[in-house]
Design a protein around this motif. Structure first.
Motif, short mmCIF file in Angstrom:
data_model
loop_
_atom_site.label_atom_id
_atom_site.label_comp_id
_atom_site.label_asym_id
_atom_site.label_seq_id
_atom_site.Cartn_x
_atom_site.Cartn_y
_atom_site.Cartn_z
N PRO A 238 0.81 -1.23 0.00
CA PRO A 238 0.00 0.00 0.00
C PRO A 238 0.83 1.27 0.00
CG PRO A 238 -0.06 -1.06 2.16
CD PRO A 238 0.64 -2.01 1.24
N TYR A 239 2.06 1.21 0.52
CA TYR A 239 2.92 2.39 0.59
C TYR A 239 4.33 1.99 0.17
CZ TYR A 239 -0.96 3.81 3.61
OH TYR A 239 -2.21 4.07 4.10
N GLY A 240 5.17 2.99 0.01
CA GLY A 240 6.56 2.75 -0.32
C GLY A 240 7.35 2.25 0.88
N GLU B 146 -6.47 1.24 8.40
CA GLU B 146 -5.53 2.01 7.58
C GLU B 146 -4.19 1.31 7.46
OE1 GLU B 146 -7.20 3.25 10.14
OE2 GLU B 146 -8.74 4.41 9.07
N HIS B 147 -3.76 0.68 8.55
CA HIS B 147 -2.47 -0.03 8.57
C HIS B 147 -2.72 -1.42 9.16
CE1 HIS B 147 -0.50 3.82 7.69
NE2 HIS B 147 -1.24 4.35 8.66
N TRP B 148 -2.84 -2.40 8.28
CA TRP B 148 -3.25 -3.74 8.70
C TRP B 148 -2.28 -4.35 9.70
CZ3 TRP B 148 -5.10 -6.47 3.55
CH2 TRP B 148 -6.24 -5.80 3.09
N PHE B 149 -0.99 -4.10 9.54
CA PHE B 149 0.03 -4.66 10.44
C PHE B 149 0.56 -3.61 11.41
CE2 PHE B 149 1.48 -8.32 7.43
CZ PHE B 149 0.20 -8.87 7.52
N GLY B 150 -0.04 -2.45 11.46
CA GLY B 150 0.42 -1.39 12.34
C GLY B 150 1.59 -0.62 11.75
N GLY C 69 9.74 3.86 13.81
CA GLY C 69 10.16 4.94 12.91
C GLY C 69 9.02 5.54 12.11
N GLY C 70 7.80 5.04 12.29
CA GLY C 70 6.65 5.59 11.58
C GLY C 70 6.41 4.96 10.22
N TYR C 71 6.97 3.79 9.94
CA TYR C 71 6.76 3.12 8.66
C TYR C 71 5.61 2.11 8.78
CZ TYR C 71 11.48 4.87 7.83
OH TYR C 71 12.59 5.67 7.70
N ASP C 72 4.94 1.87 7.65
CA ASP C 72 3.88 0.88 7.60
C ASP C 72 4.49 -0.52 7.60
OD1 ASP C 72 0.97 0.17 7.10
OD2 ASP C 72 1.92 -0.77 5.35
N VAL C 73 4.10 -1.35 8.58
CA VAL C 73 4.72 -2.67 8.73
C VAL C 73 4.41 -3.56 7.55
CG1 VAL C 73 4.83 -4.74 10.17
CG2 VAL C 73 4.69 -2.48 11.24
N LEU C 74 3.17 -3.54 7.06
CA LEU C 74 2.79 -4.39 5.93
C LEU C 74 3.61 -4.05 4.70
CD1 LEU C 74 0.98 -6.46 4.52
CD2 LEU C 74 -0.70 -4.65 4.18
N SER C 75 3.79 -2.77 4.43
CA SER C 75 4.58 -2.36 3.27
C SER C 75 6.04 -2.78 3.43
CB SER C 75 4.48 -0.85 3.06
OG SER C 75 3.13 -0.46 2.85
N ARG C 76 6.57 -2.64 4.63
CA ARG C 76 7.95 -3.03 4.87
C ARG C 76 8.14 -4.54 4.69
NH1 ARG C 76 12.17 0.39 5.21
NH2 ARG C 76 13.14 -1.00 6.74
N VAL C 77 7.17 -5.32 5.11
CA VAL C 77 7.27 -6.77 4.95
C VAL C 77 7.24 -7.15 3.47
CG1 VAL C 77 6.06 -8.95 5.35
CG2 VAL C 77 6.34 -7.32 7.22
N ILE C 78 6.35 -6.54 2.70
CA ILE C 78 6.24 -6.87 1.27
C ILE C 78 7.49 -6.43 0.51
CG2 ILE C 78 4.94 -6.43 -0.83
CD1 ILE C 78 2.43 -6.19 0.88
#
Length: 346
Positions: A67-69, A89-93, A97-106
């Motif tokens: 969903p995000y970069g 809004e953020h499925w994995f929280g 550091g304020g990053y989206d966990v789901l996006s970081r995992v993907i």
């Protein structure tokens, strides 16, 4: 009423024609191993193939699924916030550091695949070439290469990867710089494995009669090495590749966890995210550590299951057991059909 012989021949030839057309699919590498496996072994192999395929697809489709970069911390609505729990809004929280966990995992899956591909491909090419030359020519070159390979193989792999990552990256952690540094540091660790396997096979194959016949006919060394020796010395390499791929993921995660990975502003990396989430666990914030940790475990487990299953299938005893099961099944079907015929006659 008589049936024309031509119609009977055509009807019987259809299944054989269909089987011949799709015979290549039954002989495909992965399909052939699945058909050879039985029982729990087949379940482990299918599970490994499924997890590995999902991991690769997640990395390939990261721009569409995320969903995000990887370094994005805000959108049109404002900042994501730090350590926010899972929500719509953020499925994995969000992370500390304020990053989206789901996006970081993907996006981390894409980083892991790039490192694995570069590391395994480079170590495979270098290790196979060195093993081929060393085993075929022998002499002082063989002794020196064996000594260097044994020294590298005896050195702790993670410590060697850390040292090489520092030397190669030079303190810089850009996306491609960090990926190449991690991949090349893992490559040096893997080269001795391919070197030792290929060298031992080359030493065995070069003493065969067909190699001696090629030498007598005046065939150049390069042609003998590539067409006769190499083709018969790399049969076990696919098994090692799958096992090394899982080890590369764990080594990359270890480098990131110890602080020698890729910076979060350059690319996503599971080991770094897991290290940053260690302090959150004691505060009851579980989502920042659980999802990167699960990604590491699932990716490594999928490749390990596939590699171990392929390694077991290379055992001739398992192949004989599979063949015995098929023969027993054919005999059982024949006996049942014979009993039915007797009942019809009665």
């Amino acid at each position: 009423m008589s049936v024309p012989i031509s119609s009977v021949g055509t009807a019987g030839a259809a299944p054989e024609h269909l089987g011949g057309r799709w015979a290549w699919l039954r002989r495909a590498p992965v399909v052939r191993q699945v058909r050879q496996s039985v029982g729990l072994q087949r379940g482990m192999l299918l599970a490994g193939i499924g997890l590995t395929t999902a991991f690769v697809l997640l990395a390939a489709l990261a721009p569409l699924l995320a969903p995000y970069g990887p370094s994005q911390r805000s959108d049109a609505a404002g900042s994501f916030g730090t350590q926010q729990p899972p929500s719509a809004e953020h499925w994995f929280g969000t992370t500390v550091g304020g990053y989206d966990v789901l996006s970081r995992v993907i996006w981390g899956a894409q980083t892991a695949v790039l490192v694995v591909v570069v590391a395994v491909a480079a170590s495979l090419v270098i290790g196979v070439l060195l093993g081929l030359v060393s085993g075929y020519f022998g002499g002082w070159l063989d002794r020196v290469l064996v000594l260097v390979a044994d020294a590298i193989y005896a050195f702790p792999s993670l410590l060697l990867a850390i040292l090489l990552a520092i030397v190669i990256s030079g303190g810089q952690s850009s996306m491609w710089g960090g990926i190449l540094a991690a991949a090349l540091s893992i490559t040096v660790v893997f080269i001795p494995q391919y070197f030792r396997v290929v060298r031992s096979e080359v030493v065995r194959v070069k003493s065969e009669a067909f190699v001696d016949a090629a030498r007598v006919l005046g065939t150049p060394h390069r042609r003998i090495m590539t067409r006769h020796v190499l083709r018969n010395s790399v049969r076990t390499l696919p098994l090692i590749v799958t096992l090394n791929a899982s080890e590369a993921i764990l080594t990359l995660a270890g480098l990131g966890f110890l602080g020698f990975g890729i910076e979060p502003t350059a690319a996503a990396e599971w080991g770094y995210d897991l290290q940053r989430a260690v302090a959150d666990v004691t505060s009851g914030i579980w989502w920042t550590a659980m999802f990167p940790g699960l990604a590491i475990v699932i990716a490594a487990m999928g490749m390990t299951l596939m590699g171990e299953s392929l390694n077991d299938l290379a055992d001739p005893r398992l192949r004989s057991r599979t063949a015995s099961a098929e023969v027993a099944g054919d005999v059982a079907e024949t006996s049942v059909q014979a009993d039915t015929t007797k009942e019809d006659e009665r």
